[in-house]
Design an enzyme around this catalytic site. Structure first.
Site, PDB file in Angstrom:
ATOM      1  N   GLN A  78      34.862 -13.019  15.779  1.00  0.00           N
ATOM      2  CA  GLN A  78      35.350 -11.990  16.704  1.00  0.00           C
ATOM      3  C   GLN A  78      35.225 -12.491  18.133  1.00  0.00           C
ATOM      4  O   GLN A  78      34.196 -12.326  18.781  1.00  0.00           O
ATOM      5  CB  GLN A  78      34.583 -10.680  16.519  1.00  0.00           C
ATOM      6  CG  GLN A  78      35.190  -9.566  17.331  1.00  0.00           C
ATOM      7  CD  GLN A  78      34.544  -8.221  17.069  1.00  0.00           C
ATOM      8  OE1 GLN A  78      33.681  -8.069  16.229  1.00  0.00           O
ATOM      9  NE2 GLN A  78      34.979  -7.228  17.818  1.00  0.00           N
ATOM     10  N   PHE A  79      36.288 -13.113  18.632  1.00  0.00           N
ATOM     11  CA  PHE A  79      36.246 -13.692  19.971  1.00  0.00           C
ATOM     12  C   PHE A  79      36.060 -12.629  21.045  1.00  0.00           C
ATOM     13  O   PHE A  79      35.589 -12.920  22.142  1.00  0.00           O
ATOM     14  CB  PHE A  79      37.486 -14.548  20.244  1.00  0.00           C
ATOM     15  CG  PHE A  79      38.703 -13.771  20.664  1.00  0.00           C
ATOM     16  CD1 PHE A  79      39.002 -13.603  22.012  1.00  0.00           C
ATOM     17  CD2 PHE A  79      39.540 -13.199  19.721  1.00  0.00           C
ATOM     18  CE1 PHE A  79      40.121 -12.889  22.404  1.00  0.00           C
ATOM     19  CE2 PHE A  79      40.654 -12.485  20.107  1.00  0.00           C
ATOM     20  CZ  PHE A  79      40.943 -12.322  21.447  1.00  0.00           C
ATOM     21  N   THR A  80      36.387 -11.369  20.743  1.00  0.00           N
ATOM     22  CA  THR A  80      36.248 -10.317  21.749  1.00  0.00           C
ATOM     23  C   THR A  80      34.784 -10.072  22.133  1.00  0.00           C
ATOM     24  O   THR A  80      34.514  -9.449  23.165  1.00  0.00           O
ATOM     25  CB  THR A  80      36.896  -8.997  21.297  1.00  0.00           C
ATOM     26  OG1 THR A  80      36.268  -8.549  20.100  1.00  0.00           O
ATOM     27  CG2 THR A  80      38.389  -9.186  21.077  1.00  0.00           C
TER      28      THR A  80
END
Length: 148
Positions: A78-80
């Site tokens: 989850q790059f967010t």
């Protein structure tokens, strides 16, 4: 690197209407990789994750680790988690690791966890995923390697 850890009764991840990962009691871990992260950083967080005592013992105290309860892992990229929201209302992701590096470190985390935890499931890096879970507690913890 950031790990967002949720103690769950069960969790699953679906991509294109196909369930690609599913666990029962255990931990759902979202992984965010920053550009400066390394395997050494990942190792530190993995050790901390696998030793984390957040499951109840016979007295209801959070004294047991994932291995103590024979728990399962679902690890989702989850790059967010690398969002920078300091300026304005639109998150910036410029500090997130480039996709090639981030995927390599995500796969490294998966591999290391699979060596220790028999049931270690995953999402698909870069995919549009739907994550379903039953949070137990709720119990959610954030590991940030820059603060540890």
């Amino acid at each position: 690197m950031r790990f967002l850890i949720q103690r769950v009764n069960h969790a699953s991840v679906t991509v294109d209407d196909k369930k690609v990962g599913k666990i029962g009691k255990g931990l759902l871990v979202f992984v965010g990789v920053f550009e400066e992260d390394t395997e050494e950083v990942a190792d530190k967080l993995i050790r901390k994750l696998l030793g984390l005592r957040i499951f109840a013992d016979e007295n209801g105290k959070t004294n047991l680790s994932l291995t103590d309860v024979n728990g399962e892992l679902l690890i989702v990229s989850q790059f967010t988690l690398c969002a920078d929201c300091k300026k304005g209302n639109r998150p910036s992701f410029t500090k997130a690791g480039n996709p090639e590096k981030a995927n390599a470190l995500y796969e490294y985390v998966l591999s290391a966890c699979r060596e220790k935890i028999a049931v270690t499931e995953s999402g698909i890096f870069g995919a549009d995923m739907r994550v379903d879970l039953s949070n137990d507690g709720p119990f959610t913890i954030l590991f940030d390697s820059r603060e540890m």
